[in-house]
Design a protein around this motif. Structure first.
Motif, short mmCIF file in Angstrom:
data_model
loop_
_atom_site.label_atom_id
_atom_site.label_comp_id
_atom_site.label_asym_id
_atom_site.label_seq_id
_atom_site.Cartn_x
_atom_site.Cartn_y
_atom_site.Cartn_z
N ILE A 279 6.03 -15.88 3.45
CA ILE A 279 6.76 -14.47 3.76
C ILE A 279 5.89 -13.57 4.29
CG2 ILE A 279 8.95 -15.23 3.05
CD1 ILE A 279 7.05 -12.48 1.35
N VAL A 280 6.50 -12.64 5.09
CA VAL A 280 5.87 -11.31 5.03
C VAL A 280 6.65 -10.27 4.36
CG1 VAL A 280 5.00 -9.52 6.70
CG2 VAL A 280 4.69 -11.87 7.50
N ASP A 281 6.20 -9.53 3.55
CA ASP A 281 6.94 -8.26 2.66
C ASP A 281 6.78 -7.29 3.41
OD1 ASP A 281 7.18 -6.23 1.10
OD2 ASP A 281 7.51 -7.68 -0.52
N LEU A 282 7.79 -6.65 3.85
CA LEU A 282 7.81 -5.48 4.94
C LEU A 282 7.81 -4.15 4.06
CD1 LEU A 282 10.73 -6.56 7.30
CD2 LEU A 282 8.38 -7.05 7.47
N SER A 283 7.08 -4.14 2.93
CA SER A 283 7.16 -2.82 2.20
C SER A 283 6.04 -2.15 2.59
CB SER A 283 6.85 -3.24 0.58
OG SER A 283 7.96 -3.89 0.36
N LEU A 284 6.26 -0.74 2.97
CA LEU A 284 5.19 0.03 3.14
C LEU A 284 4.57 0.27 1.76
CD1 LEU A 284 6.54 2.84 5.42
CD2 LEU A 284 4.82 1.24 6.16
N ALA A 285 3.30 0.10 1.72
CA ALA A 285 2.49 0.40 0.34
C ALA A 285 1.46 1.35 0.57
CB ALA A 285 1.77 -1.06 0.13
N PRO A 286 1.53 2.64 -0.23
CA PRO A 286 0.71 3.69 -0.07
C PRO A 286 -0.62 3.28 -1.03
CG PRO A 286 2.38 4.23 -1.55
CD PRO A 286 2.62 2.95 -1.31
N THR A 287 -1.71 3.96 -0.71
CA THR A 287 -3.03 3.97 -1.79
C THR A 287 -3.34 5.28 -2.18
OG1 THR A 287 -4.70 4.13 0.01
CG2 THR A 287 -3.55 1.86 -0.25
N PRO A 288 -4.28 5.23 -3.01
CA PRO A 288 -4.63 6.68 -3.60
C PRO A 288 -5.50 7.36 -2.43
CG PRO A 288 -5.24 5.08 -5.16
CD PRO A 288 -4.88 4.42 -3.76
N GLU A 289 -5.74 6.86 -1.25
CA GLU A 289 -6.82 7.47 -0.40
C GLU A 289 -5.81 8.50 0.61
OE1 GLU A 289 -9.80 6.70 0.34
OE2 GLU A 289 -9.75 5.39 -1.27
N ALA A 290 -6.56 9.57 0.93
CA ALA A 290 -5.87 10.61 1.74
C ALA A 290 -5.13 9.96 2.88
CB ALA A 290 -6.62 11.65 2.07
N VAL A 422 -4.42 12.34 -15.67
CA VAL A 422 -4.82 10.97 -16.30
C VAL A 422 -5.38 10.24 -15.09
CG1 VAL A 422 -4.24 8.84 -17.47
CG2 VAL A 422 -2.79 10.99 -17.76
N GLU A 423 -6.56 9.66 -15.41
CA GLU A 423 -7.39 8.60 -14.30
C GLU A 423 -7.19 7.17 -14.87
OE1 GLU A 423 -8.85 9.77 -11.59
OE2 GLU A 423 -9.14 7.62 -11.01
N PHE A 424 -6.74 6.51 -14.06
CA PHE A 424 -6.44 5.00 -14.14
C PHE A 424 -7.58 4.18 -13.78
CE2 PHE A 424 -2.02 6.26 -14.51
CZ PHE A 424 -1.96 6.24 -15.97
N GLY A 425 -8.20 4.92 -12.42
CA GLY A 425 -9.30 4.27 -11.73
C GLY A 425 -8.92 3.02 -10.57
N GLY A 426 -9.77 3.11 -9.74
CA GLY A 426 -9.45 2.07 -8.59
C GLY A 426 -8.06 2.10 -8.02
N LEU A 427 -7.42 1.13 -7.57
CA LEU A 427 -6.18 1.14 -6.89
C LEU A 427 -5.11 1.76 -7.61
CD1 LEU A 427 -4.91 0.15 -4.14
CD2 LEU A 427 -4.17 -1.92 -5.29
N PHE A 428 -5.10 1.83 -8.97
CA PHE A 428 -4.13 2.49 -9.79
C PHE A 428 -4.22 3.93 -9.77
CE2 PHE A 428 -4.98 -1.36 -12.78
CZ PHE A 428 -3.80 -2.21 -12.15
N GLY A 429 -5.23 4.62 -9.31
CA GLY A 429 -5.32 5.90 -8.88
C GLY A 429 -5.25 6.75 -10.24
N SER A 430 -4.83 8.08 -10.02
CA SER A 430 -4.53 8.99 -11.18
C SER A 430 -3.15 9.55 -11.07
CB SER A 430 -5.45 10.19 -10.96
OG SER A 430 -5.45 10.71 -9.77
#
Length: 460
Positions: A279-290, A422-430
């Motif tokens: 399948i294709v999951d149609l979710s819009l998925a944010p990242t910590p990037e601006a 709090v900082e989690f790092g990587g894709l988990f962000g802060s």
């Protein structure tokens, strides 16, 4: 056949608006690895994961190079681990059984490491109507399993529209979440970033921490999760002066183009691996990037700060338009297919939290119109387990009554209070730690048992 204009537009989306495929997830059934000899089962699991997944990352990189489309995450999802444990722990005392479950998590982690993937999902259980002994053992093992592995993710489905809400499991999850946070206290409770409670968990979800390979799935399958918040935001920014009908149409057309990219990547990956395309999951998925922010899209619609009045309606329009556009681009829609609003992974959400426009209660309201739920929310480390359980139950109730998947991923950060960073790092962000209600639900949670499933029809 694509026109020159479409090709140029797609290139612009990739280079300027950061269009990518958020996740390609290889689902693998481990049911044929089950044995009453734990060591034999572990060896079979390690061999099977290595055998199927050994070309996975290599082929994903080849697809990235061929089409110039970044694939952010390569992941594996396996059969829910509690379904594998039953025979191997028969007659073994509970404490030893819990240790065997942790060993199973380590075997999954090692297999994922050899395959070179980012995460492996499926270390979980489906307990919406009750727990088997294997389910209970696995749930008890989660804190140690997540604190002693790197890539393993866990989800426990504790509710469904057909079964209602397993309150005993929700109560246990409050304790499990807290214990997992304490077990990973030296990393701000990062173990909780890999743990989710679910209602109506889909079997083909390509996103962590909720991914698992369901019993209704084929032997192995490739599922794809799209991304593209920056592309949608750019489209919305071009809609100034348009009414909502025109705005919805603009988002729908953009979502169609994004999904077509996901479909292309998924089919190519499945062909190269010799497995079925799922399948294709149609979710819009944010990242910590601006710029990769769902909150930014809401604000581009005209909301001063995400969380202000109107945000729930804006998110509802966005989610619906993305689904309508995506459904035109692929015949196989699955997973969560909504809009992710994970606070720590979305820079715009964090800005809204700092501005005071976004609260836990407003996020809960917004989950009623997007499928993903209360996601990656840092809360004070001294939050009582009953309060965590009650927040989980509120999320489950929205999923159950509205007959849709929904997850809750809370991170009680040890030693931190509301307002701390709090900082989690990587894709988990802060994240900024969010306040929770000081009023206790302990008597409510203490009732235990099962909340019945809602009636969906009352016709004469």
């Amino acid at each position: 056949m694509f026109s020159k204009e479409e090709i140029i537009e797609t290139i612009r989306m990739i280079l300027v608006e950061h269009l990518n495929v958020r996740a390609v997830t290889l689902g693998i059934s481990l049911l044929d690895c089950v044995s009453d000899d734990f060591d034999a089962m572990r060896d079979r699991i390690e061999r099977k994961i290595s055998g199927i997944a050994e070309r996975f990352v290599k082929e994903a990189k080849a697809v990235e190079e061929k089409y110039g489309i970044p694939i952010v995450n390569k992941r594996i999802a396996v059969t829910p681990a509690s379904a594998l444990l039953g025979s191997a722990i028969r007659g073994i005392p509970d404490e030893e059984a819990v240790e065997l479950a942790v060993e199973l998590a380590r075997a999954l982690d090692e297999g994922a490491g050899r395959a070179g993937v980012d995460f492996i999902g499926g270390y979980g259980a489906l307990v919406q109507k009750g727990c088997t002994r294997a389910d209970s053992v696995l749930m008890r093992s989660i804190p140690k399993a997540l604190s002693s592995t790197e890539r393993v993710c866990s989800c426990v489905n504790i509710a469904s529209t057909r079964a209602g809400i397993n309150v005993d499991a929700a109560k246990a999850m409050g304790e499990i979440v807290l214990e997992t946070a304490r077990a990973t206290a030296d990393e701000n409770g990062i173990g909780c970033c890999k743990l989710a409670a679910f209602a109506n968990a889909p079997e083909d979800n390509p996103f962590m921490a909720g991914a698992y390979h369901g019993l209704g799935e084929p032997e192995s399958v490739v599922n794809v999760g799209i991304s593209g918040p920056a592309v949608i935001r750019a489209a919305v920014e071009q809609s100034q002066g348009e009414d909502f009908r025109a705005l919805a149409e603009r988002i729908k057309r953009t979502a169609f183009k994004i999904t077509r990219v996901g479909e292309l990547v998924g089919r190519e990956m499945a062909k190269r691996l010799g497995v079925r395309f799922g399948i294709v999951d149609l979710s819009l998925a944010p990242t910590p990037e601006a710029g990769e922010s769902v909150a930014d899209i809401i604000e581009a619609m005209g909301i001063e700060s995400c969380g202000a009045p109107g945000s729930t309606a804006a998110l509802a329009l966005l989610t619906d338009a993305v689904k309508k556009g995506g459904a035109m681009a692929t015949s196989f829609v699955g997973g969560l297919s909504g809009a992710f609003i994970p606070v720590s992974e979305d820079a715009g959400m964090k800005d809204a939290l700092r501005a005071g426009s976004l609260t836990l209660e407003k996020l809960e309201a917004m989950t009623s119109v997007c499928s993903v739920g209360l996601d990656m929310i840092a809360i004070p480390g001294d939050t009582p387990p009953e309060t965590i359980s009650a927040i989980i139950m509120d999320g489950m109730a929205i999923g159950v009554v509205n007959d849709k998947p929904i997850g809750v991923r809370l991170i009680p950060v040890p030693g931190k209070r509301a307002g701390d960073a709090v900082e989690f790092g990587g894709l988990f962000g802060s994240a900024i730690v969010m306040p929770v209600s000081r009023f206790s639900p302990s008597k409510f949670i203490g009732r235990g048992g099962q909340i019945p499933s809602p009636i969906s029809s009352l016709r004469g």
